[in-house]
Motif scaffolding. Structure first.
Motif, PDB file in Angstrom:
ATOM      1  N   VAL A  14      -0.406  16.697 -11.887  1.00  0.00           N
ATOM      2  CA  VAL A  14      -1.579  15.802 -11.761  1.00  0.00           C
ATOM      3  C   VAL A  14      -0.888  14.363 -11.782  1.00  0.00           C
ATOM      4  N   LEU A  15       0.143  14.224 -12.739  1.00  0.00           N
ATOM      5  CA  LEU A  15       0.944  12.996 -12.819  1.00  0.00           C
ATOM      6  C   LEU A  15       1.513  12.568 -11.342  1.00  0.00           C
ATOM      7  N   PHE A  16       2.298  13.584 -10.653  1.00  0.00           N
ATOM      8  CA  PHE A  16       2.931  13.331  -9.446  1.00  0.00           C
ATOM      9  C   PHE A  16       1.790  13.050  -8.215  1.00  0.00           C
ATOM     10  N   VAL A  19       0.177   9.586  -8.875  1.00  0.00           N
ATOM     11  CA  VAL A  19       1.323   8.624  -8.595  1.00  0.00           C
ATOM     12  C   VAL A  19       1.272   8.265  -6.825  1.00  0.00           C
ATOM     13  N   TRP A  20       1.724   9.453  -6.300  1.00  0.00           N
ATOM     14  CA  TRP A  20       1.778   9.551  -4.860  1.00  0.00           C
ATOM     15  C   TRP A  20       0.516   9.251  -3.950  1.00  0.00           C
ATOM     16  N   GLY A  21      -0.778   9.702  -4.747  1.00  0.00           N
ATOM     17  CA  GLY A  21      -1.951   9.737  -3.869  1.00  0.00           C
ATOM     18  C   GLY A  21      -2.394   8.313  -4.061  1.00  0.00           C
ATOM     19  N   LEU A  22      -2.266   7.610  -5.134  1.00  0.00           N
ATOM     20  CA  LEU A  22      -2.908   6.062  -5.499  1.00  0.00           C
ATOM     21  C   LEU A  22      -2.089   5.237  -4.841  1.00  0.00           C
ATOM     22  N   ASP A  23      -0.317   5.520  -4.584  1.00  0.00           N
ATOM     23  CA  ASP A  23       0.202   4.624  -3.664  1.00  0.00           C
ATOM     24  C   ASP A  23       0.005   4.687  -2.447  1.00  0.00           C
ATOM     25  N   TYR A  28       0.819   1.456  -0.218  1.00  0.00           N
ATOM     26  CA  TYR A  28       1.640   1.734   0.960  1.00  0.00           C
ATOM     27  C   TYR A  28       1.919   0.921   2.028  1.00  0.00           C
ATOM     28  N   LYS A  29       0.478   0.439   2.505  1.00  0.00           N
ATOM     29  CA  LYS A  29       0.305  -0.272   3.968  1.00  0.00           C
ATOM     30  C   LYS A  29       0.853  -1.565   3.739  1.00  0.00           C
ATOM     31  N   ARG A  30       0.422  -2.261   2.527  1.00  0.00           N
ATOM     32  CA  ARG A  30       0.898  -3.460   2.298  1.00  0.00           C
ATOM     33  C   ARG A  30       2.279  -3.679   2.000  1.00  0.00           C
ATOM     34  N   ARG A  31       2.934  -2.724   1.416  1.00  0.00           N
ATOM     35  CA  ARG A  31       4.350  -2.774   1.158  1.00  0.00           C
ATOM     36  C   ARG A  31       5.232  -2.592   2.476  1.00  0.00           C
ATOM     37  N   LYS A  32       4.667  -1.787   3.446  1.00  0.00           N
ATOM     38  CA  LYS A  32       5.394  -1.430   4.512  1.00  0.00           C
ATOM     39  C   LYS A  32       5.248  -2.559   5.425  1.00  0.00           C
ATOM     40  N   TRP A  50      10.001  10.214  -5.992  1.00  0.00           N
ATOM     41  CA  TRP A  50      10.331  11.151  -6.813  1.00  0.00           C
ATOM     42  C   TRP A  50       8.823  11.995  -6.995  1.00  0.00           C
ATOM     43  N   SER A  51       7.858  11.230  -7.104  1.00  0.00           N
ATOM     44  CA  SER A  51       6.400  11.989  -6.922  1.00  0.00           C
ATOM     45  C   SER A  51       6.137  12.718  -5.716  1.00  0.00           C
TER      46      SER A  51
END
Length: 310
Positions: A14-16, A19-23, A28-32, A50-51
């Motif tokens: 659930v944790l991984f 983290v991956w899903g919310l990112d 993700y798009k804004r950072r990229k 890591w996630s």
């Protein structure tokens, strides 16, 4: 074991995943876009990287352990000679229905235990009577139950029942009338038959073998329904708890299973703490995939690897 590894796996999954899903959904798009505009090579932040890498791995392990097969290690000699201390076994997790990981709630029925099955289950706790005289459960482990008060009363400071996986053999099914007198078992009025194989042969350097040898243990082939399996008897060791007794009735309740160890005089089982509720079942043992006898007392026992458990 005193911790629930399935719960740990579920929590990590659930944790991984979160983290991956919310990112990917919000960051993700804004950072990229920001890194592309700056002409920098894109890289995920370390927690996200890591996630993303670990989520599918942990998810696959969780699914395999929860719904296909789970490894267990035999910690005590209560199932000798069928299972030895240091045997690593695989447990069929779908034999008795599919259950939610960590919560152990059945959501799909597949089958029910049969007489003679070797089952892994969550220890339900030792029986005692509460202040009103009703049966209750208290904690303890395979070293023995807590000290009860007069009349099998629960101790004042009741120990919580920890999450521990135990392994025993199914003797009584729901509705059966079972009587146990030392090594003699009577099911629905019919004595369970057993044939003498011979004296127990072992290595005195191993504590479990030394005890069997010290008490002149004998090995028998027990005929339990359609299952023929080995048991050990040590009548010189001690008188075992009979069934019925003050806490355990002869009739096995509905949705419950009476279980015993194959080392009949050295097993804390249903004779002491009652039946195993159906909801506590984890699966059916079916294969020894590794056997470690310890340094200086045999090492890896290759003869046991690949043995089918029955």
């Amino acid at each position: 074991m005193d911790f629930d590894f399935s719960a740990i796996l579920l929590g990590l999954t659930v944790l991984f995943g979160v983290v991956w899903g919310l990112d990917r959904l919000f960051l993700y798009k804004r950072r990229k876009a920001r890194l592309d505009a700056a002409g920098e090579e894109y890289r995920d932040p370390v927690p996200v990287d890591w996630s993303r890498s670990l989520f599918p791995v942990v998810l696959v392990v969780l699914l395999l352990r929860s719904f296909v097969a789970e490894p267990f290690r035999i910690p005590s000699g209560s199932m000798m000679p069928t299972l030895d201390v240091g045997d690593f076994i695989l447990v069929n997790k779908f034999a008795y229905g599919l259950r939610l990981p960590a919560f152990n709630t059945k959501f799909l029925g597949v089958g029910e235990p049969r007489r003679g099955d070797v089952v892994v289950f969550r220890f339900p706790g030792y029986l005692c009577r509460d202040a009103s005289g009703k049966l209750a459960r208290v904690g303890g482990d395979e070293s023995g139950p807590p000290r009860l008060g007069p009349g099998d009363r629960c101790p004042d400071d009741r120990l919580p029942v920890q999450s521990q996986n135990w392994i025993k053999r199914v003797i009584g099914l729901p509705g059966d009338v079972v009587e146990v007198r030392d090594s003699q078992i009577i099911i629905n009025g019919e004595p369970v038959k057993a044939d003498l194989v011979g004296p127990f042969v072992g290595d005195r350097r191993r504590a479990e073998d030394a005890e069997l040898l010290a008490y002149g243990a004998t090995v028998w082939t027990e005929h339990l329904g359609n299952v023929n399996h080995l048991i050990a008897r040590m009548p010189e060791r001690m008188a075992t708890q009979p069934v019925p007794n003050s806490l355990v009735p002869s009739r096995v309740p509905d949705d419950c299973y009476l279980v015993m160890g194959d080392d009949r005089e050295n097993s804390l089982d249903s004779r002491w703490w009652g039946c195993v509720p159906e909801k506590n079942l984890a699966g059916k043992a079916f294969l020894i995939w590794m056997s470690w006898k310890g340094w200086g007392t045999g090492g890896v026992d290759f003869s046991r690897i690949g043995t089918i458990v029955h």
